[in-house]
Motif scaffolding. Sequence first.
Motif, PDB file in Angstrom:
ATOM      1  N   ARG A 406       2.178  -0.593   0.384  1.00 19.89           N
ATOM      2  CA  ARG A 406       3.315  -0.833   1.270  1.00 19.89           C
ATOM      3  C   ARG A 406       3.111  -2.097   2.090  1.00 19.89           C
ATOM      4  O   ARG A 406       3.814  -2.340   3.059  1.00 19.89           O
ATOM      5  N   GLY A 407       2.127  -2.897   1.687  1.00 19.24           N
ATOM      6  CA  GLY A 407       1.956  -4.227   2.242  1.00 19.24           C
ATOM      7  C   GLY A 407       2.705  -5.240   1.386  1.00 19.24           C
ATOM      8  O   GLY A 407       3.594  -4.895   0.601  1.00 19.24           O
ATOM      9  N   GLU A 408       2.329  -6.505   1.500  1.00 19.81           N
ATOM     10  CA  GLU A 408       3.013  -7.560   0.755  1.00 19.81           C
ATOM     11  C   GLU A 408       2.719  -7.451  -0.742  1.00 19.81           C
ATOM     12  O   GLU A 408       1.580  -7.187  -1.145  1.00 19.81           O
ATOM     13  N   THR A 466     -11.157  -8.092 -10.825  1.00 19.87           N
ATOM     14  CA  THR A 466     -10.884  -7.668  -9.453  1.00 19.87           C
ATOM     15  C   THR A 466      -9.446  -7.181  -9.285  1.00 19.87           C
ATOM     16  O   THR A 466      -8.653  -7.192 -10.228  1.00 19.87           O
ATOM     17  N   GLN A 467      -9.120  -6.799  -8.057  1.00 19.09           N
ATOM     18  CA  GLN A 467      -7.839  -6.150  -7.801  1.00 19.09           C
ATOM     19  C   GLN A 467      -6.656  -7.070  -8.048  1.00 19.09           C
ATOM     20  O   GLN A 467      -5.655  -6.664  -8.648  1.00 19.09           O
ATOM     21  N   THR A 468      -6.735  -8.288  -7.574  1.00 18.72           N
ATOM     22  CA  THR A 468      -5.638  -9.243  -7.695  1.00 18.72           C
ATOM     23  C   THR A 468      -6.188 -10.585  -8.167  1.00 18.72           C
ATOM     24  O   THR A 468      -7.384 -10.864  -8.045  1.00 18.72           O
ATOM     25  N   PHE A 469      -5.306 -11.391  -8.690  1.00 20.54           N
ATOM     26  CA  PHE A 469      -5.705 -12.730  -9.117  1.00 20.54           C
ATOM     27  C   PHE A 469      -6.282 -13.490  -7.923  1.00 20.54           C
ATOM     28  O   PHE A 469      -5.687 -13.521  -6.836  1.00 20.54           O
ATOM     29  N   TYR A 515     -10.035   1.642  -4.122  1.00 27.25           N
ATOM     30  CA  TYR A 515     -10.476   0.343  -3.605  1.00 27.25           C
ATOM     31  C   TYR A 515     -10.981   0.598  -2.202  1.00 27.25           C
ATOM     32  O   TYR A 515     -10.843   1.714  -1.673  1.00 27.25           O
ATOM     33  N   ARG A 516     -11.591  -0.377  -1.594  1.00 27.75           N
ATOM     34  CA  ARG A 516     -12.050  -0.237  -0.218  1.00 27.75           C
ATOM     35  C   ARG A 516     -10.870  -0.528   0.707  1.00 27.75           C
ATOM     36  O   ARG A 516     -10.425  -1.678   0.823  1.00 27.75           O
ATOM     37  N   ASP A 522      -3.018  -2.859   2.557  1.00 23.29           N
ATOM     38  CA  ASP A 522      -2.070  -2.065   1.764  1.00 23.29           C
ATOM     39  C   ASP A 522      -0.923  -1.527   2.605  1.00 23.29           C
ATOM     40  O   ASP A 522      -0.166  -0.671   2.151  1.00 23.29           O
ATOM     41  N   GLY A 523      -0.801  -2.014   3.836  1.00 23.24           N
ATOM     42  CA  GLY A 523       0.324  -1.633   4.675  1.00 23.24           C
ATOM     43  C   GLY A 523       0.126  -0.349   5.449  1.00 23.24           C
ATOM     44  O   GLY A 523       1.040   0.097   6.144  1.00 23.24           O
ATOM     45  N   LEU A 524      -1.055   0.275   5.346  1.00 16.80           N
ATOM     46  CA  LEU A 524      -1.335   1.531   6.038  1.00 16.80           C
ATOM     47  C   LEU A 524      -2.666   1.412   6.768  1.00 16.80           C
ATOM     48  O   LEU A 524      -3.513   0.587   6.418  1.00 16.80           O
TER      49      LEU A 524
END
Length: 613
Positions: A406-408, A466-469, A515-516, A522-524
Amino acid sequence: MSSTPIAEHALLSDCHSAALTTRDGSIDWLCVPRFDSPSVFGRLIGTDAGHWAITSVERAERTRRYLDGTMVLETTVRTGTGLARVTEAMALDPDELGHDLGRDAPGIVVREIEGVEGAVTFDMEFAPRPDYGRVRPLLAGVDGGLLVRGGACVLALSFPGALHPGDSSVSARIVVRAGERVNAALHHQPEGGRPTVFQPAEITERLRGTIAAWQRWSAVHQAYEGPSADLVYHSGRVLQALMYQPTGAIVAAPTTSLPEHVGGDRNWDYRFAWVRDASLTLDALWVAACPDEAHKFFSWMAGAVASGVDAHGELRVMFGVGEEHDLSERELPHLEGWRDSRPVRIGNDAWRQRQLDVYGELLGAAHRLRSYLGALDPSTKRFLRGVADVAAQNWRSVDNGIWEVRGEPRHFLHSKVMCWVALDRAIELAPTIEAGHRLDDWTASRDEIRSAILRDGWNDDAGAFTQTFGSRQLDASSLVMPIVGFLPADDPRMLTTIDAIERHLTDERGLVLRYRVEEADDGLESDEGSFLLCTFWLAEALALGGEVERARGVFERAAAYANDVGLMSEEVDGQTGEMLGNFPQAFSHVGLINAAWAIAQAEGVGSSEPRSG
């Protein structure tokens, strides 16, 4: 405050709706007539939101089990004065032959108390609170039971003894002696209907018919050969119990707002069907329930998704069990939540998100069932071609990813991998979907995605995908790469990724985190537990890489967190080992089945394809 441990609950289902009953005999969650209907009993998430308890007066030793081949629960209650058995189920049509299980669910909860030795005394308390506890219904005594009316809720309680009125509730004292039976049932009807009060013999007949229907289904559909067969069979039945039979949709879980961290805000409504669950769930049904059940789920998914394409050709990521599109989220402030974990939510705003992985999951499901789909109609072929085209057009976009942050939005690696899967499977499906003219474009896009993932998804410092580019944050969804065939599990890059996740993304119990959260926006704000699905992914990836002993160890570690009747929640508290999250969680059982199958294949046990039911 509702505080009964999640693991103390067992699931009852009629393949339309579900109930959760506690070890000590209280049904604290019931939604009828559908999984996502407002609750009638909701004490699971609110102290005064309703329950139906049948509990022994004396201190008792209780043991539970599901009767063989069924989702019918039997609890043995031993007190200082005797022994009794309590058998509970949501009734199935007794005329079913084991194929369309739950086709004509009558909306009945049945409970039978049987005296075995001496005498056991029980207290019954029946306190319905329709609409998540917002309605105190009118109760009217009738011959053989009680009628309940409140809002759109119309119920009948069948009970042969005297009922004592309370505050929108009734109570009774039950003494059962050796050789005696006392039966009770709760019957739901839509507003305007008149629910039936049953005679004791009818309740017994309903219960016996339900046992027989489940056992016929298990005999017809389950023939897995491999390690952990009992766990696999049971998980297959759990998935069947979570299937909404009229459409074939499978809910992620039958509950809402059981928290991922006690007192936290990661409390979501999971009583819906996600497209992302499709490929892994289909694989699991393929193993644990045979391709016929998998085909039913695909038929729902393809129809729902095709009807939910937006004006830009993008797919909706989730649906109601009746293929509803609008699942708008709202809070129920009158409910304090399980262990004061607010807010309690109904609906789920993830339906509004862009999640690019759904393209791969849909086409992966079609590919998995290609031998069973037969001749596709022109509209389905056109739709599947369109899914591949949209994947090719949109893979460069940011999205909210598999974890529905719920983040960007960001460039999530898993989303790119699944776009690659969409095109890879579409290329193989090209003759089936009449897409020969698209092969060159799809192949070029697939190769471009692969190059981008290998270039931008790998981080030298982390020694892992990894999680994102461009990031160095680990994410358990990277374990999917060998599972979907993007890279072999024994590729050096996958081996180091698997090792990095096992070293840096596990809790002290050896369970895998998504993930950590302290490293991810993550918006939370709250923490979360370790994910059983992700731990089973680790076992599956290890098995695919030939590390069978390590895979078995991880599998057994995760499977050990099933409760005494074999049910698993979404997460486990890394410090206490307690279950967290919605329960039972379909994806945890999916992960168990698929990991067991991968281990079986790595060991060369059983056939390479399950047989059809």
